[in-house]
Enzyme design. Structure first.
Site, mmCIF file in Angstrom:
data_model
loop_
_atom_site.group_PDB
_atom_site.id
_atom_site.type_symbol
_atom_site.label_atom_id
_atom_site.label_comp_id
_atom_site.label_asym_id
_atom_site.label_seq_id
_atom_site.Cartn_x
_atom_site.Cartn_y
_atom_site.Cartn_z
ATOM 1 N N ARG A 90 -6.154 36.740 -45.937
ATOM 2 C CA ARG A 90 -4.723 36.783 -45.622
ATOM 3 C C ARG A 90 -4.441 35.866 -44.409
ATOM 4 O O ARG A 90 -3.450 35.158 -44.373
ATOM 5 C CB ARG A 90 -4.334 38.242 -45.338
ATOM 6 C CG ARG A 90 -2.857 38.467 -45.363
ATOM 7 C CD ARG A 90 -2.461 39.922 -45.407
ATOM 8 N NE ARG A 90 -1.019 40.012 -45.176
ATOM 9 C CZ ARG A 90 -0.474 40.238 -43.999
ATOM 10 N NH1 ARG A 90 -1.228 40.424 -42.953
ATOM 11 N NH2 ARG A 90 0.847 40.293 -43.873
ATOM 12 N N ASP A 150 14.760 44.566 -47.679
ATOM 13 C CA ASP A 150 14.280 45.939 -47.471
ATOM 14 C C ASP A 150 15.462 46.888 -47.240
ATOM 15 O O ASP A 150 15.461 48.031 -47.729
ATOM 16 C CB ASP A 150 13.339 46.002 -46.255
ATOM 17 C CG ASP A 150 12.300 44.912 -46.310
ATOM 18 O OD1 ASP A 150 11.132 45.185 -46.577
ATOM 19 O OD2 ASP A 150 12.674 43.734 -46.106
ATOM 20 N N ARG A 153 16.969 47.631 -50.529
ATOM 21 C CA ARG A 153 16.159 48.620 -51.260
ATOM 22 C C ARG A 153 16.437 50.023 -50.712
ATOM 23 O O ARG A 153 16.542 50.998 -51.470
ATOM 24 C CB ARG A 153 14.670 48.286 -51.102
ATOM 25 C CG ARG A 153 14.259 47.060 -51.899
ATOM 26 C CD ARG A 153 12.844 46.609 -51.562
ATOM 27 N NE ARG A 153 12.425 45.523 -52.437
ATOM 28 C CZ ARG A 153 11.491 44.623 -52.127
ATOM 29 N NH1 ARG A 153 10.888 44.668 -50.939
ATOM 30 N NH2 ARG A 153 11.170 43.678 -52.978
ATOM 31 N N HIS A 177 9.326 42.388 -41.781
ATOM 32 C CA HIS A 177 9.433 42.463 -43.240
ATOM 33 C C HIS A 177 7.989 42.670 -43.711
ATOM 34 O O HIS A 177 7.263 41.708 -43.971
ATOM 35 C CB HIS A 177 10.022 41.160 -43.795
ATOM 36 C CG HIS A 177 9.903 41.057 -45.299
ATOM 37 N ND1 HIS A 177 10.519 41.926 -46.159
ATOM 38 C CD2 HIS A 177 9.214 40.194 -46.092
ATOM 39 C CE1 HIS A 177 10.230 41.599 -47.405
ATOM 40 N NE2 HIS A 177 9.431 40.551 -47.390
#
Ligand code: NAD
Length: 315
Positions: A90, A150, A153, A177
């Protein structure tokens, strides 16, 4: 060069960039949209496909663009990025995307653009800060889509739970985020009533248990969508459209975009999402509200998480 107040440049012709353009085209908000990507053939294909719908919508031009298009643009939306490759960590992916964003920012900078730059590529908060450092623009003009998705949502799930129109739910997710995001329950209202009071009045659910589940569902939404269909693009496409409307129409809308903090919420030198007033110049004011003690602690933890990621990028 005179700015075209309705011109949008999109960098990145992948799923997110093209879903956004598909939504934007239909609104009549933009008069000119230029699409840029390293993959020129993909750009040509997307532009042809989108153009074939033009007889059905308000007049707009869609074209394969170049960085020179940034010179007179009103808004530049950056969705370009690398995908994780097998064996890549990552951290390596973040470094790779930070290098891509530095290179794109350099090319935008060369055009002396006065456009608002809206970052979308993940990790969006860190890359907004990378872009801000690379561009000679005021902090309000380099913003990230942050937790606008977000928060959408969050509103949607609360509206489903309470059985009311999602547009009547005011709710904000703050911070990163990502996994350390913070549901700001103290800022959440329905019909002007704080959500906890609303739930007590309604008295049909075990709201403490359900609130916890809703916050977890918001945080994990992207993982589920990626498991089911590979990536997310429609929700973010419409979130970008909402931000675009606020800028192109100078709406001064309250949106949780990612912005560079200089003392607000007791935080410094970090990009993350808090409620901002968004208008023609990007973030025109950060709403520096007082959070409940536990929320403030969570926001500070989110900022620390982002600081750690930003330090890995090594600017
Ligand atoms: P994608 O792989 O479909 O598209 C990425 C595009 O970027 C590709 O077309 C690629 O050719 C292009 N690209 C790569 N390097 C480039 C460069 N240097 N210059 C120009 N173009 C370049 O990816 P996607 O699904 O469209 O997602 C794009 C980004 O948006 C990802 O980083 C993803 O994680 C992010 N995303 C963010 C949110 C959010 O809420 N912020 C939500 C969904 C996705």
């Amino acid at each position: 060069m005179k700015r075209n107040e309705r011109k949008v440049v999109v960098v990145g012709a992948g799923s997110v960039g093209t879903s956004y353009i598909y939504a934007l085209l239909q609104t009549g908000l933009a008069s000119e949209i230029a699409l840029i990507d390293l993959d020129q053939q993909r750009v040509e294909g997307e532009v042809m496909d989108l153009s074939h719908g033009l007889p059905f919508i308000p007049p707009v031009s869609v074209k394969a663009g170049q960085y020179a298009d940034c010179a007179d643009a009103r808004l530049i939306v950056v969705t370009a990025g690398a995908k994780q490759t097998p064996g890549q960590s990552r951290t390596e992916l973040i470094q790779r995307n930070a290098d891509i964003i530095k290179s794109i920012s350099g090319q935008i900078q060369d055009q002396n653009s006065t456009a608002v730059v809206l970052m979308v590529t993940n990790p969006v908060d860190t890359l907004t800060q990378v872009a801000l450092r690379s561009l000679a623009l005021p902090r309000g003009k380099v913003i990230g889509s942050g937790t606008v998705l977000d928060s959408a949502r969050f509103k949607y799930l609360l509206s489903q739970h309470c059985g009311i129109d999602a547009r009547n739910v005011h709710a904000y997710i703050l911070g990163e985020h990502g996994d350390s995001e913070v549901p700001a329950w103290s800022m959440t209202h329905i019909a002007g009533i704080p959500i906890r009071e609303y739930c007590e009045l309604c008295n049909v659910c075990d709201y403490q248990k359900h609130h916890k589940e809703i916050a977890e569902q918001v945080r994990d939404s992207a993982y589920h969508i990626i498991d089911y269909k590979g990536s997310t693009y429609y929700g973010i496409g419409l979130s970008l459209l909402r931000i675009t409307g606020a800028i192109l129409r100078n709406e001064r809308s309250v949106l949780t975009v990612s912005t560079y903090l200089q003392g607000e919420y007791g935080l410094n030198d970090i990009c993350l999402s808090v409620p901002c007033i968004v208008g023609e110049e990007g973030v025109e004011r950060i709403v520096d509200a007082r959070l409940e003690a536990e929320e403030q602690k969570q926001l500070e933890h989110s900022a620390q998480t982002l600081r750690h990621i930003f330090d890995q990028v090594g600017l």
